[in-house]
Design a protein around this motif. Structure first.
Motif, PDB file in Angstrom:
ATOM      1  N   ASP A   4       0.840  -1.191   0.000  1.00 22.66           N
ATOM      2  CA  ASP A   4       0.000   0.000   0.000  1.00 22.66           C
ATOM      3  C   ASP A   4       0.884   1.255   0.000  1.00 22.66           C
ATOM      4  O   ASP A   4       1.915   1.297   0.678  1.00 22.66           O
ATOM      5  N   ALA A   5       0.487   2.282  -0.748  1.00 27.98           N
ATOM      6  CA  ALA A   5       1.256   3.526  -0.836  1.00 27.98           C
ATOM      7  C   ALA A   5       1.445   4.171   0.540  1.00 27.98           C
ATOM      8  O   ALA A   5       2.512   4.713   0.835  1.00 27.98           O
ATOM      9  N   THR A   6       0.452   4.088   1.389  1.00 30.96           N
ATOM     10  CA  THR A   6       0.545   4.656   2.731  1.00 30.96           C
ATOM     11  C   THR A   6       1.633   3.961   3.543  1.00 30.96           C
ATOM     12  O   THR A   6       2.380   4.603   4.277  1.00 30.96           O
ATOM     13  N   HIS A   7       1.746   2.642   3.386  1.00 31.53           N
ATOM     14  CA  HIS A   7       2.775   1.883   4.093  1.00 31.53           C
ATOM     15  C   HIS A   7       4.170   2.285   3.606  1.00 31.53           C
ATOM     16  O   HIS A   7       5.100   2.432   4.417  1.00 31.53           O
ATOM     17  N   ILE A   8       4.331   2.492   2.319  1.00 38.02           N
ATOM     18  CA  ILE A   8       5.613   2.948   1.764  1.00 38.02           C
ATOM     19  C   ILE A   8       5.980   4.299   2.381  1.00 38.02           C
ATOM     20  O   ILE A   8       7.099   4.497   2.851  1.00 38.02           O
ATOM     21  N   GLU A   9       5.027   5.204   2.400  1.00 42.12           N
ATOM     22  CA  GLU A   9       5.263   6.533   2.976  1.00 42.12           C
ATOM     23  C   GLU A   9       5.642   6.433   4.452  1.00 42.12           C
ATOM     24  O   GLU A   9       6.575   7.100   4.903  1.00 42.12           O
ATOM     25  N   GLN A  10       4.960   5.602   5.208  1.00 39.38           N
ATOM     26  CA  GLN A  10       5.248   5.441   6.634  1.00 39.38           C
ATOM     27  C   GLN A  10       6.670   4.921   6.860  1.00 39.38           C
ATOM     28  O   GLN A  10       7.378   5.424   7.736  1.00 39.38           O
ATOM     29  N   LEU A  11       7.078   3.931   6.084  1.00 37.19           N
ATOM     30  CA  LEU A  11       8.425   3.377   6.235  1.00 37.19           C
ATOM     31  C   LEU A  11       9.491   4.436   5.951  1.00 37.19           C
ATOM     32  O   LEU A  11      10.487   4.535   6.676  1.00 37.19           O
ATOM     33  N   ILE A  12       9.275   5.228   4.918  1.00 40.53           N
ATOM     34  CA  ILE A  12      10.239   6.274   4.574  1.00 40.53           C
ATOM     35  C   ILE A  12      10.296   7.327   5.674  1.00 40.53           C
ATOM     36  O   ILE A  12      11.373   7.743   6.104  1.00 40.53           O
ATOM     37  N   LYS A  13       9.146   7.725   6.189  1.00 44.31           N
ATOM     38  CA  LYS A  13       9.108   8.750   7.233  1.00 44.31           C
ATOM     39  C   LYS A  13       9.662   8.248   8.558  1.00 44.31           C
ATOM     40  O   LYS A  13      10.180   9.034   9.347  1.00 44.31           O
ATOM     41  N   GLN A  14       9.570   6.948   8.819  1.00 43.33           N
ATOM     42  CA  GLN A  14      10.185   6.394  10.028  1.00 43.33           C
ATOM     43  C   GLN A  14      11.702   6.549   9.956  1.00 43.33           C
ATOM     44  O   GLN A  14      12.350   6.884  10.944  1.00 43.33           O
ATOM     45  N   GLN A  52      19.842   5.036  -1.913  1.00 45.84           N
ATOM     46  CA  GLN A  52      20.168   3.945  -0.998  1.00 45.84           C
ATOM     47  C   GLN A  52      19.514   4.151   0.365  1.00 45.84           C
ATOM     48  O   GLN A  52      19.038   3.191   0.976  1.00 45.84           O
ATOM     49  N   LEU A  53      19.460   5.393   0.833  1.00 44.23           N
ATOM     50  CA  LEU A  53      18.780   5.672   2.100  1.00 44.23           C
ATOM     51  C   LEU A  53      17.301   5.305   2.029  1.00 44.23           C
ATOM     52  O   LEU A  53      16.741   4.740   2.966  1.00 44.23           O
ATOM     53  N   VAL A  54      16.678   5.639   0.914  1.00 48.31           N
ATOM     54  CA  VAL A  54      15.255   5.319   0.754  1.00 48.31           C
ATOM     55  C   VAL A  54      15.064   3.806   0.676  1.00 48.31           C
ATOM     56  O   VAL A  54      14.180   3.251   1.340  1.00 48.31           O
ATOM     57  N   TYR A  55      15.902   3.118  -0.089  1.00 51.20           N
ATOM     58  CA  TYR A  55      15.782   1.658  -0.191  1.00 51.20           C
ATOM     59  C   TYR A  55      15.994   0.993   1.165  1.00 51.20           C
ATOM     60  O   TYR A  55      15.284   0.043   1.509  1.00 51.20           O
ATOM     61  N   ARG A  56      16.947   1.497   1.961  1.00 52.68           N
ATOM     62  CA  ARG A  56      17.152   0.952   3.315  1.00 52.68           C
ATOM     63  C   ARG A  56      15.902   1.146   4.167  1.00 52.68           C
ATOM     64  O   ARG A  56      15.542   0.280   4.953  1.00 52.68           O
ATOM     65  N   ALA A  57      15.240   2.289   3.993  1.00 52.28           N
ATOM     66  CA  ALA A  57      14.023   2.573   4.755  1.00 52.28           C
ATOM     67  C   ALA A  57      12.922   1.555   4.452  1.00 52.28           C
ATOM     68  O   ALA A  57      12.080   1.271   5.304  1.00 52.28           O
ATOM     69  N   LEU A  58      12.951   0.982   3.260  1.00 52.30           N
ATOM     70  CA  LEU A  58      11.918   0.010   2.857  1.00 52.30           C
ATOM     71  C   LEU A  58      12.194  -1.392   3.401  1.00 52.30           C
ATOM     72  O   LEU A  58      11.416  -2.311   3.169  1.00 52.30           O
ATOM     73  N   GLN A  59      13.279  -1.541   4.133  1.00 49.03           N
ATOM     74  CA  GLN A  59      13.573  -2.751   4.902  1.00 49.03           C
ATOM     75  C   GLN A  59      13.493  -4.042   4.090  1.00 49.03           C
ATOM     76  O   GLN A  59      12.864  -5.016   4.497  1.00 49.03           O
TER      77      GLN A  59
END
Length: 77
Positions: A4-14, A52-59
């Motif tokens: 879900d797009a919201t989940h992607i946004e949450q992971l990045i913001k965390q 790379q920072l964004v990809y790391r955020a996506l765990q």
């Protein structure tokens, strides 16, 4: 299983709390997204390092739950 797009946004913001994040579902299928991310954490980093920072955020979800993500990143002023 699509993400879900919201989940992607949450992971990045965390991972990047000051980030301004916009997620666009490119095909309406929940599998192909574009992310526009602006964060002060990107200052002084190359575009590759920013991504790379964004990809790391996506765990580790890229290639699994998240099939395709087009990234546009920028450092905040």
């Amino acid at each position: 299983m699509a993400m879900d797009a919201t989940h992607i946004e949450q992971l990045i913001k965390q991972a990047l709390p000051d980030a301004d994040v916009r997620i666009d579902d490119l095909r309406g299928d929940g599998d192909h997204y574009a992310a526009h991310v602006t964060s002060s954490a990107f200052k002084g980093l190359t575009r590759i390092q920013q991504h790379q920072l964004v990809y790391r955020a996506l765990q580790g979800r890229m290639g699994g739950e998240l099939h395709a993500l087009a990234l546009q990143t920028a450092a905040k002023d």
